[in-house]
Design an enzyme around this catalytic site. Structure first.
Site, PDB file in Angstrom:
ATOM      1  N   GLY A  17       0.825  -1.204   0.000  1.00 19.97           N
ATOM      2  CA  GLY A  17       0.000   0.000   0.000  1.00 19.97           C
ATOM      3  C   GLY A  17       0.859   1.253   0.000  1.00 19.97           C
ATOM      4  O   GLY A  17       1.957   1.251  -0.553  1.00 19.97           O
ATOM      5  N   LEU A  18       0.354   2.289   0.660  1.00 17.15           N
ATOM      6  CA  LEU A  18       1.065   3.563   0.746  1.00 17.15           C
ATOM      7  C   LEU A  18       1.435   4.096  -0.624  1.00 17.15           C
ATOM      8  O   LEU A  18       2.535   4.552  -0.855  1.00 17.15           O
ATOM      9  CB  LEU A  18       2.335   3.436   1.606  1.00 17.15           C
ATOM     10  CG  LEU A  18       2.096   3.287   3.100  1.00 17.15           C
ATOM     11  CD1 LEU A  18       3.413   3.149   3.820  1.00 17.15           C
ATOM     12  CD2 LEU A  18       1.309   4.454   3.656  1.00 17.15           C
ATOM     13  N   CYS A  19       0.513   3.980  -1.563  1.00 24.07           N
ATOM     14  CA  CYS A  19       0.799   4.566  -2.855  1.00 24.07           C
ATOM     15  C   CYS A  19      -0.444   5.297  -3.362  1.00 24.07           C
ATOM     16  O   CYS A  19      -0.861   5.129  -4.494  1.00 24.07           O
ATOM     17  CB  CYS A  19       1.301   3.540  -3.853  1.00 24.07           C
ATOM     18  SG  CYS A  19       0.452   1.988  -3.782  1.00 24.07           S
ATOM     19  N   GLY A  20      -1.027   6.099  -2.495  1.00 23.28           N
ATOM     20  CA  GLY A  20      -2.131   6.940  -2.903  1.00 23.28           C
ATOM     21  C   GLY A  20      -3.330   6.137  -3.364  1.00 23.28           C
ATOM     22  O   GLY A  20      -3.636   5.087  -2.803  1.00 23.28           O
ATOM     23  N   PHE A  33      -3.659   4.385  -5.975  1.00 20.05           N
ATOM     24  CA  PHE A  33      -3.281   3.412  -6.988  1.00 20.05           C
ATOM     25  C   PHE A  33      -4.127   2.137  -6.954  1.00 20.05           C
ATOM     26  O   PHE A  33      -4.788   1.776  -7.922  1.00 20.05           O
ATOM     27  CB  PHE A  33      -1.798   3.073  -6.819  1.00 20.05           C
ATOM     28  CG  PHE A  33      -1.303   1.995  -7.716  1.00 20.05           C
ATOM     29  CD1 PHE A  33      -1.015   2.267  -9.036  1.00 20.05           C
ATOM     30  CD2 PHE A  33      -1.135   0.710  -7.246  1.00 20.05           C
ATOM     31  CE1 PHE A  33      -0.562   1.276  -9.864  1.00 20.05           C
ATOM     32  CE2 PHE A  33      -0.685  -0.289  -8.076  1.00 20.05           C
ATOM     33  CZ  PHE A  33      -0.395  -0.003  -9.378  1.00 20.05           C
TER      34      PHE A  33
END
Lengths: 133, 294
Positions: free
Chosen positions: B89-92, B94
């Site tokens: 995760g941690l990709c907006g 996406f």
């Protein structure tokens, strides 16, 4: 009449060659064929072997391809190769290592599909050896 | 009012967060460069393969005995949706964007009375879809893109798709993934791969005399070779695009997070200093008024 055709060689990794040439000789599954400008449209599968690129009547480039497809039209020739290397970048050691790796894979293969994959790998590697010899 | 110590702890923790996010941004940026190069380098092959297949398909389609991968099974009752997401995760937005698009597609198809099956590539997509579509997931893969997209992995997924198709498990297969445009823009894309979508014949192409190809070894021979390879290739190129998109999305998400953390630190520091000064003033007043009272 145009005296060159646009030759494109692409592998999944990148576009290797895209330039006008006077002739290319492609190792088709049913024999080598040369493609000149105004060639009749054809599609062919490609066996592992060497593509010769001719410019002004001389071999300008020799590229090893590990099989794929070739599309020839009147103005262009496109080769989709699974893998392609400029012949000058291949060394005896790397090819030998490849053959060995393929042989090892064949030894360890236990399912039919694995065996087939290893066999085709070995074929590619042997064609490579023949190409640099 | 928070005490000075509380504020100090808070500021430090935000500073640590900022360090982490800016490091992640840096990592994503360097991975992005590599992934972007790979995605862009892979495009010519996919484009040309599609063109070649398009030419071939338009001359074969409609004739009896065309391969199933090209002509389809003749019905479109069962749809397989391949949802391509990241493992992390941690990709907006996406992963969410892909999943949202997939959900919408599921709704549309179910409204038409079709059966939907899901194949998840990437952990995040599976986790999100598991909540309300757990019964539809036939297979899920994760950890495939750990070291960037790899043709072997793509081929494995493609083999699974092809095997299912041969077994008659579905009629139409669609990929849902993020197409990479730039580090800040990724386009959620749906792409049908089975049966191969024959390009609509344009008026211009219709007017031009049709190129009649010669085939070596034979039309069928090439098609049976080319079609499965095309499926693998499309899966591979969507993996490449997805990989680049993921890094781009993460980079911009982490850039935002870093900037937000900076803003927060500024605000907290201001409050901290104000509180500190207020305390000093208060102490001074206490001392002075104490002295005056004597």
């Amino acid at each position: 009449m145009a005296d060159t055709l646009d030759f494109e060689l692409v592998s999944p990794a990148k576009l290797l060659v895209s330039e006008p040439v006077s002739m290319v000789v492609v190792p088709g599954t049913e024999g080598n064929f040369g493609a000149l400008p105004q060639h009749a449209p054809m599609l062919s599968t490609v066996r592992p072997g060497v593509i010769d690129v001719y410019k002004n009547g001389q071999v300008a480039k020799r590229i090893f391809v590990a099989g794929g497809f070739a599309e020839v039209t009147e103005t262009r020739c496109t080769v989709l190769a699974e893998e392609a290397h400029d012949l000058s970048t291949l060394t005896r050691e790397s090819v030998d290592a490849r053959i060995q790796a393929a042989k090892d894979a064949l030894q360890e293969a236990d399912s039919a599909s694995e065996k087939a994959a290893a066999t085709s790998k070995l074929k590619v590697a042997e064609a490579m050896l023949a190409a640099i010899a | 009012m928070a005490s000075l110590k509380d504020l100090r702890v808070r500021i430090n923790s935000v500073k640590n967060t900022r360090k982490i996010t800016s490091a992640m941004k840096m990592v994503a940026a360097s991975k992005l460069r590599r992934a972007q190069e790979a995605a862009e380098a892979g495009r010519p092959y996919a484009v040309r393969m599609e063109r070649m297949l398009g030419n071939l398909a338009s001359s074969v389609v409609g004739t009896a005995g065309a391969p199933k991968l090209l002509a389809g099974t003749g019905k479109s009752d069962v749809h397989l949706i391949v949802v391509m997401t990241a493992d992390r995760g941690l990709c907006g937005g996406f992963n969410t964007n892909v999943v949202r698009s997939a959900r919408q597609l599921i709704r549309e198809l179910e409204a038409e009375g079709k059966t939907v099956k899901l194949l998840c590539v990437g952990r995040k997509g599976r986790d999100q879809l598991k909540r309300d579509h757990a019964d539809k997931i036939v297979q899920s893969y994760e950890g495939l893109a750990r070291k960037g997209a790899d043709f072997g992995n793509a081929d494995m997924v493609a083999q699974k798709i092809l095997a299912d198709f041969d077994a008659g498990a579905f009629d139409v297969c669609t990929l849902v993934y993020n197409k990479f445009q730039s580090a800040i823009a990724q386009i959620t894309t749906r792409q049908q791969i089975v049966p191969f979508p024959v390009p609509a014949v344009t008026a211009e192409a219709n007017a031009a005399p049709k190129a009649l190809y010669e085939y070596e070894p034979s039309e069928e021979g090439i098609l049976t070779d080319l079609l499965p390879k095309n499926v693998a290739m499309q899966v591979y190129s969507s993996m490449l695009e997805n990989d680049a998109s993921e890094q781009g999305a993460r980079m911009s998400a982490m850039d935002n997070a870093t900037r937000n953390a900076g803003d927060m630190i500024k605000k907290l520091t201001l409050v901290y200093n104000r509180t500190r000064q207020a305390m000093i003033t208060k102490e001074l007043i206490e001392i002075i008024s104490g002295a005056e009272a004597l």
